[in-house]
Scaffold this motif. Sequence first.
Motif, short mmCIF file in Angstrom:
data_model
loop_
_atom_site.label_atom_id
_atom_site.label_comp_id
_atom_site.label_asym_id
_atom_site.label_seq_id
_atom_site.Cartn_x
_atom_site.Cartn_y
_atom_site.Cartn_z
N ALA B 99 76.98 -14.23 45.41
CA ALA B 99 76.27 -15.51 45.61
C ALA B 99 76.27 -15.98 47.07
CB ALA B 99 76.89 -16.59 44.73
N TYR B 100 77.08 -15.34 47.93
CA TYR B 100 77.23 -15.86 49.30
C TYR B 100 75.94 -15.78 50.12
CZ TYR B 100 78.66 -16.20 54.14
OH TYR B 100 78.73 -16.56 55.46
N ALA B 101 75.36 -14.59 50.21
CA ALA B 101 74.20 -14.42 51.10
C ALA B 101 73.00 -15.29 50.71
CB ALA B 101 73.81 -12.94 51.18
N LYS B 106 69.25 -17.94 52.58
CA LYS B 106 68.04 -18.55 52.03
C LYS B 106 68.22 -20.03 51.73
CE LYS B 106 65.71 -14.85 49.63
NZ LYS B 106 65.49 -14.31 48.27
N GLY B 107 69.45 -20.54 51.89
CA GLY B 107 69.70 -21.95 51.65
C GLY B 107 69.59 -22.34 50.19
N ILE B 108 69.82 -21.40 49.31
CA ILE B 108 69.77 -21.71 47.88
C ILE B 108 71.03 -22.50 47.49
CG2 ILE B 108 69.95 -20.62 45.59
CD1 ILE B 108 68.08 -18.44 46.72
N PRO B 109 70.87 -23.59 46.71
CA PRO B 109 72.04 -24.39 46.32
C PRO B 109 73.07 -23.55 45.57
CG PRO B 109 69.98 -25.42 45.59
CD PRO B 109 69.61 -24.09 46.14
N LYS B 110 74.32 -23.96 45.74
CA LYS B 110 75.44 -23.19 45.21
C LYS B 110 75.29 -22.88 43.72
CE LYS B 110 80.45 -23.25 44.99
NZ LYS B 110 81.69 -23.97 45.29
N GLN B 111 74.94 -23.94 42.96
CA GLN B 111 74.88 -23.78 41.52
C GLN B 111 73.84 -22.73 41.11
OE1 GLN B 111 74.13 -27.45 39.56
NE2 GLN B 111 75.24 -26.86 37.72
N ALA B 113 72.64 -20.36 43.03
CA ALA B 113 73.07 -19.04 43.49
C ALA B 113 74.08 -18.44 42.53
CB ALA B 113 73.66 -19.15 44.89
N HIS B 114 74.99 -19.28 42.02
CA HIS B 114 75.98 -18.78 41.08
C HIS B 114 75.32 -18.34 39.77
CE1 HIS B 114 80.08 -20.28 42.71
NE2 HIS B 114 79.34 -19.74 43.65
N GLN B 115 74.30 -19.09 39.35
CA GLN B 115 73.61 -18.72 38.12
C GLN B 115 72.93 -17.36 38.25
OE1 GLN B 115 71.13 -22.04 37.12
NE2 GLN B 115 72.63 -22.71 35.60
N THR B 116 72.21 -17.20 39.36
CA THR B 116 71.55 -15.91 39.61
C THR B 116 72.59 -14.80 39.67
OG1 THR B 116 70.09 -17.19 41.03
CG2 THR B 116 69.81 -14.81 41.06
N ALA B 117 73.69 -15.07 40.38
CA ALA B 117 74.73 -14.06 40.52
C ALA B 117 75.28 -13.65 39.16
CB ALA B 117 75.85 -14.59 41.41
N LYS B 118 75.47 -14.64 38.29
CA LYS B 118 76.00 -14.33 36.96
C LYS B 118 75.03 -13.45 36.17
CE LYS B 118 79.10 -18.20 36.50
NZ LYS B 118 79.44 -19.47 35.90
N LYS B 119 73.75 -13.77 36.30
CA LYS B 119 72.74 -12.95 35.62
C LYS B 119 72.79 -11.51 36.12
CE LYS B 119 69.31 -16.38 34.75
NZ LYS B 119 68.18 -17.02 35.42
N LEU B 120 72.88 -11.37 37.44
CA LEU B 120 72.88 -10.03 38.01
C LEU B 120 74.14 -9.27 37.62
CD1 LEU B 120 71.42 -10.85 41.51
CD2 LEU B 120 70.43 -9.28 39.84
N LEU B 121 75.26 -9.98 37.59
CA LEU B 121 76.51 -9.31 37.19
C LEU B 121 76.45 -8.89 35.73
CD1 LEU B 121 79.11 -11.46 39.15
CD2 LEU B 121 78.59 -9.03 39.49
N ALA B 122 75.77 -9.70 34.92
CA ALA B 122 75.59 -9.31 33.52
C ALA B 122 74.74 -8.04 33.44
CB ALA B 122 74.93 -10.45 32.74
#
Lengths: 219, 240
Positions: B99-101, B106-111, B113-122
């Motif tokens: 979620a960091y980059a 891109k200035g994506i809000p933390k929440q 970014a975390h959601q997207t990251a969770k989807k990708l990790l799934a």
Amino acid sequence: MNLDFSQIVPYIPFILEGIGTTLKFVSASIVIGFILGTLLALCKVTKAPVLKPLADAYTSIFRGTPLILQLMIIYYAVPQLTGYDISAFISAVLAFGLNSAAYISEIIRGGIQAVDKGQTEAAEALGIPYRPMMANIILPQAFKNILPAMMNEFITLTKESALVSTIGYLDLMRRAQVVGSDLYRNFEPLLFAGLIYWVMVFVLTQLGRVLERRLRQSD
Amino acid sequence: MIKAENITKKFGKQTVLHSISTTIKQGEVVAVIGPSGSGKSTFLRCLNLLESPTEGKIWLNDQEITNPKRNKLAVRKHIGMVFQHFHLFPHMTVLDNVAYAPQKVKGIPKQEAHQTAKKLLAKVGLTDKEQAYPNRLSGGQKQRVAIARALAMEPETMLFDEPTSALDPEMVKEVLDVIKDLANTGMTMVIVTHEMNFAKEVADRVLFLDRGKLIEEAEPTAFFHEPATERAKDFLAKVL
């Protein structure tokens, strides 16, 4: 054997006050040394042309001359040159801060260079700009690795702080000397001051261990 | 689309890439193979400007990215890269690695970014490792995190630099499966690999490099069954 610790008892509050005066300028020096040292280290690892030789020259000067000489120059020469009557405290903070920045910058430079080059590449490949890359990726890893060396530097600084007694700053060391000449007995106040220095360093060491453990949670 | 035109790369006096030209089309999967030291990785690293070509030009879509005026970082947002040795950020959790980059670049809000990251990790099968630190993971898991990290930037193109070469043999498959899935989504990919069967199966085209030269460029069935050059025949005889 002629030892009588009861004689220093009335002077104990006076000596203990020295802990405060010593810690005050030591912590200010550490902050200056740390910030300036980090900036110098960044200058040393940059590809930009001018900064590196400047930072190297700085280190060479401050590491290449005695600390006591730097202290004397700042305390005695600044008024002579500028007419500004610099206080013992400011002189001490400047001398110790500027001096330890030179050492700290070398520690941090080593730490930065020891971080796997792949980290920089991974950050670059993700499009992460230089500042956040340094602040969030490279420096945290560097600091973790150099923490023991850094603690060493802080401990040295704490002990070497006794040098400021030579410019009349009423630190722990100076107070022990004052008491010594008051009583015509030196061993007891000096031993007492020594004990206090040891305790301060001991506490600092423990703090370092705690910090180290916390930073190692990712291992 | 990435177009490389006469890419030459020199390190000092040594020329590691000799005037390589090729075009990677939208949605195409290209495998780059060849012996060690043939310049495969250097070629790949030129494509996202981790190495600056000494000569030649590279276009990303219709923009010339080798133009010195162009911002390298802006280019890299569109090109994801996966390294042989993963290069995960060891001081960040798996979730933060991914979620960091997006947050910083891109200035994506933390929440979000975390959601997207969770989807990708799934997607790469690592939901249970979100809060773990990288050195708690196996090599195969690390590489899957690295893939998720690159995908989090929503790149148009993915570059893989020997993604399975540092893995224990039993972990190669889990990583290749993730890459295969990605290929099936239509992602444009360039993969430097020593896994010939994988290249045969997944690639639309094979580039064969030797000593910094592009020796052969062909569709995989043709390349693996009837290589056109002696050098490729020789190489395949040794590795297959």
